[in-house]
Design an enzyme around this catalytic site. Structure first.
Site, short mmCIF file in Angstrom:
data_model
loop_
_atom_site.label_atom_id
_atom_site.label_comp_id
_atom_site.label_asym_id
_atom_site.label_seq_id
_atom_site.Cartn_x
_atom_site.Cartn_y
_atom_site.Cartn_z
N THR A 69 0.84 -1.20 0.00
CA THR A 69 0.00 0.00 0.00
C THR A 69 0.87 1.25 0.00
OG1 THR A 69 -1.73 -1.18 1.20
CG2 THR A 69 -1.86 1.22 1.19
N ASP A 254 -4.44 -3.27 -7.63
CA ASP A 254 -4.03 -3.98 -6.43
C ASP A 254 -4.67 -5.36 -6.41
OD1 ASP A 254 -2.85 -4.49 -4.00
OD2 ASP A 254 -4.18 -3.19 -2.83
N GLU A 255 -4.06 -6.30 -5.68
CA GLU A 255 -4.60 -7.67 -5.52
C GLU A 255 -4.90 -8.31 -6.87
OE1 GLU A 255 -4.41 -8.85 -2.68
OE2 GLU A 255 -4.77 -7.33 -1.17
N GLN A 296 -1.21 -15.61 -2.27
CA GLN A 296 -2.40 -15.17 -1.54
C GLN A 296 -3.65 -15.21 -2.41
OE1 GLN A 296 -1.79 -11.82 1.36
NE2 GLN A 296 0.14 -11.58 0.27
N ARG A 666 -1.41 -12.90 8.88
CA ARG A 666 -2.19 -11.80 9.45
C ARG A 666 -1.66 -11.42 10.83
NH1 ARG A 666 -3.14 -10.00 5.22
NH2 ARG A 666 -1.75 -11.68 4.60
#
Length: 816
Positions: A69, A254-255, A296, A666
């Protein structure tokens, strides 16, 4: 067009000459914003390279917690400050509204308020903005409604009824899954109808066609339509495509590992070379940067295609790749564990997360007697942490499926531990909130018959089913919308005088509220007016039901949300999306409805209130993108996590392993892992072996507080596995104890009845390639078969989610 006075914001040049069309050259006379050193401060070498990259497409492989980010926001600020890009020429795509808001806020802190002219949004939000401007070319009005999952189900139920289909065989859920899969592959109803292979598919295709027709009649789109129609729009109208290709000179995604085919196609429409236009007609492709991590990729069941990121360098042969491996979130112990687990997946790009934060605490492991014992351990550990000065709000409990939350909730309630379940019953799914939103939607789009029919008699105003049928008959006879028929209700055949009077009162109410919307009234004002004038609020307030008092509070919260939204000026969709110098305008009711329609689970996680907070509980899929100082990763048993449907299927098992990797990473400081020896499944005890992911953890990293060797059956030595009371010892079941009867007999009886009825099912004769239909999953194709007779297991691809392995003597399957 005027430009806001931002002379106090870092001295940036805000003149229109800085628009995208002027190129990326910084004028020597331009007042400087943040210096290059300031924008690159605190970045490591790969991060700096990603921020400064120019030219060819860029793939940033960003490991968990590697500061992606920060890289995205600094790169946007670099484009604006150092390369002279106009903020309106930047399109940044994220996967949640919360992430988009955070990114926009960070960039604004760096370069000033003009950053609000950027398009920073989700795929769906960006497509809505484009469609509001351009959808008239596809025959829709710009005031279209967006149907959420419940609206779609309600509409599909009407379609199934209109087609006179058996509602048990053609349930709305499976039909919608089938339709959604085709939309995500950009296949419209006409294309699908040409490719049907049997009678069932022909029926599904007919439902798809009528469903789309009803959506069009209601001037409405569902979620899948937002992206599919945008792609079709750009493909069908080269001049529209070129408008947005010229507008968006810098595209950041993103992602990227979570994109599906439709999202992938949208990016290609905006960024790939356009062969349909001559060299003089087209501009060079936009500068594309995608950020993601194949390790991910956990949303295959939603249509995400991991090949999009794995094949990026094949799709863009001149692409550059940058690897971010330094982690700024977790301790090295947690990262080493994550590296060890994910390293068992095949065909991945190797990367090793590392941190200079030190080893930190060892991972804590626990094996409970059953799920209740596991939950008590979690609760006790949270108590110890809070007693030691840690905040409950810093703790998260993760599980594989939503059903696992129940036992934790029961234990937390008994111990008085405050908690919040994310992704449970959501605020926007509560009846009173949906009623209010249905009112608002039909005020913006009177053709929205689903919303209109929902609130026509809410609160009760004497417009019953017979009156609705009379009006509906008029609408079909005159080929008009349901709203127009209501306005001409005096022409409806057989309509009672009292019903006509009540309909006229309703029409007058709606027209009064519509006038407020057309006058540009704020969303919160319109909402409060309709709650008052409709009598909805008065009815709840007059009720003695305590639940109605809660409903009033929920409506008050909705008004507060609308007020907060209305108080925040944005570059609204009402402005021309192709105008990079659009003024900031106050958002309207349509903008508010878009924001509400696109809310995600993780957008509802409460912000830190500065107090002790509450424990957050969620599924691992919901946890993606979040981080917590303390994480409890629960239910680590084969058949639970990894999920039973993935066992024996390598691609699905690897996705489960990526999910474990996400869960582990996480955690910032402390990670707990736990499982149960016995877990209730459908009312009967099930014994699942330890998750294979536990065996993949380095043994020296885990401090096992309790192991399986110390376990007893239900906490009693006389019921331990192998004891006579449990069925071991002398070769028989022995004498069942009271505890044995209490825990087993009811479940045993149910299992016995089920077993006897199951054997009556005829095992169908199947071959690989055969087409079948399942009562719940819909249409599928047989992939493989194993076993014989009543032990035959079929692997069947139903198109939505992973291939399912089904025991044929049990599964409700019919061969086509």
């Amino acid at each position: 067009m005027s430009t806001p006075d931002l002379s106090l914001d870092l001295g940036l040049d805000l003149s229109p000459s800085r628009a995208a069309s002027s190129g990326d050259q910084r004028s020597s006379s331009t007042p400087r914003g943040p210096s290059p050193e300031q924008l690159l401060e605190g970045l490591n070498d790969p991060q700096r390279a990603a921020v400064q990259h120019a030219g060819h497409p860029l793939l940033v492989v960003a490991g968990a917690g590697s500061g992606k980010t920060r890289v995205l926001t600094r790169r946007i600020a670099w484009l604006i400050s150092e390369r002279g890009a106009h903020p309106g020429s930047i399109l940044a795509i994220t996967f949640t509204n919360k992430a988009a808001a955070e990114m926009k806020e960070r960039v604004e802190e760096l370069v000033g308020r003009r950053a609000r002219l950027m398009w920073v949004s989700t795929f769906h939000s960006a497509c809505v903005r484009i469609l509001r401007k351009e959808i008239d070319k596809l025959g829709y009005k710009s005031s279209f409604s967006i149907y959420d999952a419940q609206d779609q189900k309600r509409l599909m139920a009407l379609v199934v009824k209109d087609l006179d289909l058996d509602p048990r065989k053609f349930q709305p859920g499976p039909v919608l899954h089938w339709v959604s899969n085709h939309k995500n592959e950009l296949r419209d109803a006409d294309e699908v109808a040409k490719d049907v292979k049997n009678g069932v598919e022909e029926t599904y295709a007919a439902a798809y066609s009528l469903y789309q027709r009803r959506l069009r009649e209601a001037n409405a789109l569902d979620f899948d339509d937002l992206i599919m129609m945008t792609v079709h729009l750009l493909q069908a109208f080269p001049e529209v495509r070129e408008t947005y290709r010229r507008r968006f000179r810098h595209v950041l995604v993103d992602e990227y590992q979570d994109t599906n085919h439709a999202q992938y196609a949208l990016i290609h429409q905006l960024c790939a070379d356009d062969p349909e236009l001559t060299e003089g007609e087209r501009v060079a492709p936009a500068e594309l940067m995608v950020v993601g991590d194949a390790d991910q990729s956990i949303y295959a069941f939603r249509g995400a295609n991991i090949r999009n990121i794995l094949d990026f360098e094949q799709d863009f042969p001149d692409a550059t790749s940058i690897l971010l491996e330094q982690n700024y979130r977790s301790t090295q112990t947690i990262l080493t564990a994550a590296n060890a687990v994910i390293g068992n997946n095949q065909g991945r790009k190797d990367k090793r997360l590392w941190s200079d934060a030190g080893d930190g605490e060892r991972i804590v492991g626990y094996v409970g007697d059953d799920e209740h014992d596991e939950a008590r351990f979690v609760s006790d550990e949270i108590d110890k942490l809070t007693d030691a000065g840690n905040r409950a709000g810093d703790v998260a409990v993760f599980y594989r499926t939503n059903a696992q939350s129940r036992v934790f909730e029961e234990v937390f309630i008994r111990t008085g531990q405050p908690y919040k379940v994310v992704g449970g019953v959501r605020f926007y799914e509560r009846r009173e909130v949906r009623d209010a939103l249905a009112y608002l939607r039909m005020l913006v789009n009177a053709d929205d018959s689903v919303s209109l029919r929902r609130i026509l008699n809410v609160p009760k105003r004497g417009i019953g089913d017979r009156a609705v049928a009379c009006v509906n008959e008029l609408a079909e006879r005159e080929r008009m919308t349901f709203w127009d028929a209501l306005r001409r209700a005096d022409e409806a055949p057989g309509l009672a005088t009292r019903s006509l009077t009540n309909i006229r009162g309703f029409v007058a109410l709606v027209e009064e509220l519509q006038a407020m919307v057309e006058a540009g009234e704020r969303a919160d004002v319109v909402l409060e007016s309709l709650l008052d004038k409709s009598g909805y609020l008065a009815e709840l307030e007059a009720s003695d039901d305590p639940q109605d008092a809660t409903r009033v509070e929920n409506l008050g919260e909705l008004v507060a949300v609308a007020r907060e939204f209305s108080d925040d000026p944005v570059a609204g969709p009402s402005a021309d999306p192709a105008d990079v110098d659009a003024d900031l305008v106050a958002p309207g009711l349509a903008d508010f409805l878009e924001r509400v329609a696109l809310v995600a689970d993780t957008d509802q996680i409460p912000e830190d209130d500065g107090g002790q907070g509450v424990v957050t509980m969620m599924t691992l899929h919901t946890a993606k993108g979040l981080e917590f100082p303390t994480v409890f990763l629960t239910g680590l048993e084969d058949g639970v996590f990894p999920h039973s449907r993935s066992l024996g299927d390598r691609p699905e098992l690897e996705e489960e392993r990526r999910l474990a990797y996400v869960g582990i990473t996480r955690a910032r400081e402390r990670l707990y892992i736990s499982r149960a020896v016995v877990r209730s499944a459908w009312g009967a005890p099930a014994h699942n072996p330890a998750s294979r992911f536990l065996d993949e953890l380095p043994v020296d990293l885990v401090d096992w507080r309790r192991t399986e060797a110390a376990q007893t059956r239900w906490g009693r030595p006389d019921l331990a596995a192998g004891s006579p009371a449990y069925g071991g010892g002398g070769g028989g079941f022995g004498q069942p104890t009271a505890a044995g009867r209490r825990h087993f007999s009811a479940a045993a009886a149910r299992a016995d009845v089920q077993a006897k009825s199951i054997r009556n099912r005829v095992v169908p004769s199947l071959e690989p390639g055969d087409r079948v239909t399942h009562d719940s999953f819909g249409l599928g194709t047989v992939v493989a078969l194993e076993g014989t007779g009543d032990k035959t297991i079929a692997s069947i691809d139903f198109g939505s989610g992973p291939v399912k392995r089904l025991l044929l003597r049990v599964a409700p399957i019919e061969k086509l």
